[in-house]
Design a protein around this motif. Structure first.
Motif, short mmCIF file in Angstrom:
data_model
loop_
_atom_site.label_atom_id
_atom_site.label_comp_id
_atom_site.label_asym_id
_atom_site.label_seq_id
_atom_site.Cartn_x
_atom_site.Cartn_y
_atom_site.Cartn_z
N ALA A 1 -0.20 3.77 3.63
CA ALA A 1 0.36 3.51 2.31
C ALA A 1 -0.71 3.07 1.33
O ALA A 1 -0.77 3.55 0.18
CB ALA A 1 1.45 2.45 2.41
N TYR B 1 4.50 0.91 6.50
CA TYR B 1 4.34 1.74 5.30
C TYR B 1 5.14 1.18 4.13
O TYR B 1 4.63 1.03 3.01
CB TYR B 1 4.78 3.18 5.58
N ASP C 1 -3.92 3.62 1.52
CA ASP C 1 -4.90 4.68 1.30
C ASP C 1 -4.46 5.68 0.25
O ASP C 1 -5.29 6.45 -0.27
CB ASP C 1 -5.19 5.42 2.62
N GLU C 2 -3.18 5.69 -0.07
CA GLU C 2 -2.68 6.59 -1.10
C GLU C 2 -3.03 6.10 -2.51
O GLU C 2 -2.82 6.81 -3.49
CB GLU C 2 -1.17 6.75 -0.98
N HIS C 3 -3.57 4.90 -2.60
CA HIS C 3 -3.93 4.31 -3.89
C HIS C 3 -5.44 4.09 -3.94
O HIS C 3 -5.98 3.20 -3.27
CB HIS C 3 -3.19 2.98 -4.08
N GLU C 4 -6.12 4.89 -4.73
CA GLU C 4 -7.59 4.85 -4.78
C GLU C 4 -8.12 3.49 -5.23
O GLU C 4 -9.24 3.11 -4.88
CB GLU C 4 -8.11 5.95 -5.71
N GLU D 1 3.41 -0.15 0.79
CA GLU D 1 3.66 0.65 -0.41
C GLU D 1 4.21 -0.25 -1.51
O GLU D 1 3.83 -0.14 -2.69
CB GLU D 1 4.62 1.79 -0.11
#
Length: 312
Positions: free
Chosen positions: A179, A142, A181-184, A146
């Motif tokens: 990590a 992660y 997947d949190e950023h489109e 990230e």
């Protein structure tokens, strides 16, 4: 890493007392029985595991214990055979670094039947182990990914290099994926097996780059694989940012270079891991009922700013 970084698992004073009692008991009974510690490594062609081996030998020497180490060379059949041989040689404690978390269960069962205290190190093992000590591998994946996403401003194509089928590798991939997947704006274009080997990872990365000419970033589950991927990235001439896991000296040296594509690694602490693992095994061997089943070891993201002051 300072022991305070992993203080939470040690807050049970009973466990600390039991560990101290175990060490005292070993010293007191040295004339009666020399404690024999066996450690089976998944490989020793990697400074990470060599660092672990050296720490184990130093700790054992300070206790007057004998150490037997073996190198499975990523062959689980050899590892099972190695463990069976160590059991025949009369080991009291087995520290097991699995080449395959599932396939090594035969060795765990053999150790259990022989009354050998078994603690899995770095990677969990199937079967009736007495304990497990390993890094927070989900966090490692992660943190690295990230950081990669931040350096890409939340946009771009990323590839993943995974490795052998052990729990830590799967957890690193899971953490990395979570990590990203949190950023489109981040797209994971492929996940391929770099086998955690320099040469193979280089070849795989060359193929990934050819198939994905717009690639912006790459995550590798270990630093040795990353060093192979780095060769392919630099040869391509493309701006591809690279992150990884381990804290290997070569990787840290690359990260220090201002123009290197290698920008960060989630560092582990192999020497501390095996020392804590041995302490847990000693407590279990001497019958500590309050010793924890698992002890997680923190990881730390090493970027360019931290690289100059970091070492195993």
């Amino acid at each position: 890493m300072k022991i305070s970084n992993i203080a939470a698992p040690f807050r049970k004073t009973a466990f600390l007392a039991a560990s101290a009692a175990a060490l005292t008991a070993v010293t007191a009974s040295a004339d009666e029985h020399t404690l024999t510690i066996g450690m089976s490594f998944q490989e020793l062609n990697n400074e990470y595991f060599v660092t672990m081996q050296e720490a184990l030998e130093s700790a054992a020497e300070s206790m007057g214990a004998e150490v037997i180490t073996t190198d499975a060379r990523h062959d689980v059949s050899k590892q099972v055979s190695d463990v069976e041989d160590m059991i025949q040689r009369g080991i009291d404690i087995l520290l097991l670094n699995p080449a395959d978390s599932v396939g090594v269960e035969t060795a765990v069962l053999a150790a259990k039947e022989a009354g050998v205290t078994t603690v899995a190190i770095d990677a969990q093992a199937n079967g009736p182990v007495d304990g497990f000590v390993g890094s927070k591998n989900y966090d490692a994946g992660y943190k690295a990914c990230e950081y990669l996403a931040q350096q890409l401003d939340g946009e771009g194509q990323v590839a993943l290099l995974d490795g052998i089928p052990v729990v830590p590798i799967l957890q690193r991939i899971d953490g990395c994926t979570a990590a990203l997947d949190e950023h489109e704006g981040i797209e994971i274009v492929t996940t391929q097996n770099g086998r955690q080997e320099r040469t193979h990872a280089m070849t795989v990365t060359e193929n990934i780059i050819q198939a994905n000419p717009e690639l912006d970033g790459l995550f590798s589950v270990n630093d040795i694989g990353s060093l192979g991927a780095l060769i392919a990235i630099e040869a391509s001439g493309q701006d591809i940012k690279l992150v990884s896991v381990d804290g290997h000296p070569e990787a840290v040296a690359e990260i220090q270079k201002a123009d290197s594509p290698f920008i960060a690694t989630s560092a582990q602490y192999p020497a501390d891991m095996v020392r804590v693992g041995l302490g847990l095994a000693m407590a279990k061997y001497w019958g500590a009922e309050t010793a924890p089943a698992e002890i997680p070891i923190d990881v730390e993201l090493i970027d360019r700013d931290k690289a100059a002051d970091f070492s195993w």
